[in-house]
Design a protein around this motif. Sequence first.
Motif, short mmCIF file in Angstrom:
data_model
loop_
_atom_site.label_atom_id
_atom_site.label_comp_id
_atom_site.label_asym_id
_atom_site.label_seq_id
_atom_site.Cartn_x
_atom_site.Cartn_y
_atom_site.Cartn_z
N SER A 1 0.82 -1.21 0.00
CA SER A 1 0.00 0.00 0.00
C SER A 1 0.85 1.26 0.00
O SER A 1 0.50 2.27 -0.62
CB SER A 1 -0.95 0.01 1.21
N ASN A 2 1.98 1.21 0.68
CA ASN A 2 2.91 2.34 0.69
C ASN A 2 3.41 2.64 -0.72
O ASN A 2 3.50 3.80 -1.14
CB ASN A 2 4.10 2.02 1.61
N SER B 1 1.82 1.80 -3.51
CA SER B 1 0.67 2.28 -4.28
C SER B 1 0.46 3.78 -4.10
O SER B 1 0.31 4.53 -5.07
CB SER B 1 -0.61 1.55 -3.85
N VAL B 2 0.48 4.22 -2.85
CA VAL B 2 0.23 5.62 -2.53
C VAL B 2 1.33 6.52 -3.08
O VAL B 2 1.06 7.55 -3.73
CB VAL B 2 0.09 5.81 -1.00
N ILE C 1 -6.61 6.27 -6.91
CA ILE C 1 -6.31 5.01 -6.25
C ILE C 1 -7.63 4.34 -5.85
O ILE C 1 -8.50 4.99 -5.26
CB ILE C 1 -5.47 5.20 -4.96
N ASP D 1 -8.78 1.50 -3.40
CA ASP D 1 -8.40 0.60 -2.32
C ASP D 1 -9.32 -0.61 -2.39
O ASP D 1 -10.46 -0.56 -1.97
CB ASP D 1 -8.52 1.30 -0.97
N ASN E 1 -5.80 0.26 4.53
CA ASN E 1 -4.40 0.67 4.54
C ASN E 1 -4.15 1.98 3.81
O ASN E 1 -3.37 2.82 4.27
CB ASN E 1 -3.52 -0.42 3.93
N VAL E 2 -4.79 2.17 2.66
CA VAL E 2 -4.53 3.37 1.89
C VAL E 2 -4.98 4.61 2.64
O VAL E 2 -4.25 5.61 2.72
CB VAL E 2 -5.22 3.30 0.50
N GLU E 3 -6.18 4.57 3.23
CA GLU E 3 -6.64 5.76 3.96
C GLU E 3 -5.78 6.01 5.20
O GLU E 3 -5.58 7.16 5.60
CB GLU E 3 -8.12 5.66 4.33
N PHE F 1 -8.98 9.24 -4.46
CA PHE F 1 -8.92 8.00 -3.69
C PHE F 1 -10.34 7.46 -3.48
O PHE F 1 -11.23 8.18 -3.08
CB PHE F 1 -8.23 8.27 -2.35
N SER G 1 -12.36 4.34 -1.59
CA SER G 1 -12.33 3.20 -0.68
C SER G 1 -13.27 2.12 -1.21
O SER G 1 -14.40 2.40 -1.59
CB SER G 1 -12.79 3.63 0.72
N ASP H 1 -5.05 -1.02 -5.40
CA ASP H 1 -4.30 -1.61 -4.28
C ASP H 1 -5.11 -2.78 -3.73
O ASP H 1 -6.11 -2.60 -3.05
CB ASP H 1 -4.06 -0.56 -3.20
#
Length: 293
Positions: A35-36, A38-39, A54, A56, A63-65, A99, A101, A137
């Motif tokens: 995820s790190n 990806s961001v 992105i 998620d 994880n992304v948020e 982003f 979710s 992700d």
Amino acid sequence: MDQAEKLRLLTKSIHTMHKARVITVTSGKGGVGKSNISVNLAIQLAKMGKKVIILDADFGLANVEVMLGIRPKYNLADLMFRGKELKEIITSGPENIGFISGGSGIKEMATMTREQVLFLTNKLVELDEMADFIIVDTGAGISDSVLEFVSMSQEVLLVATPEPTSITDAYALLKTLNKKTTFQASETVIKFVANRVSSQEEGKSLFEKMDIVVSKFLNLKLTYLGCIPMDPNVTKAVCMQKPFSICYPSTIATKAIVTLTETICNEDNDIRKNGISTLFSGMIRSVFKSKKK
């Protein structure tokens, strides 16, 4: 005109529309920095003038948020089942990245009606038109939802670290993927990213070991995208819930992610872009086929 005919016409029209380049980021196990990557990849693409969103796709963890320090008001399930518009479920992030979710939306696709399928596909066509790149992700491991995303993706980044369990689990993911009837190896480019390595040499060695085993036993082709070195500033940024490439723009991990991003951008004209709407259409068809069995 019935729903099936509407869906056929929509699918046909997708081929003439703008399509985003979709990159699915996955790993065999959790905790490897997927995820790190990806961001921070999304942020660097945005810095290079690309419109990036992105998705998620891990409905079990957010994880992304957490990485962005942002709590979205709505998610994909709100679009699919609760009447929200696409723009309402896109949260703005650093460098103006978008982003989304996944919430429980990905899991709930298995219960969708044909009308909901038509609605979702229409909305995802809009998403393709809004972005140059869509970073998906996935969850970690070999769950059904992860395998559905990866099997339908044209471009996959497989993240692994030098830990033996990470390598073993990455191989297990590819082995399971290779058995899926929906997976077409010839239509998928799998790019290996070595994370938290001690040197460039270790990253290349990690790829070569994986590539030898995968080529011999799975008859799959891997390519090497690059590596990201172990960097204490990455951990500091995670604790602050901020992307490391923003907090520490000169650190070694940021320099590495910039190099990976440049490599990806340099390939852009050579990549056939299928778009997120095509990916989801394939996933939905797969879900309906499995429901009929």
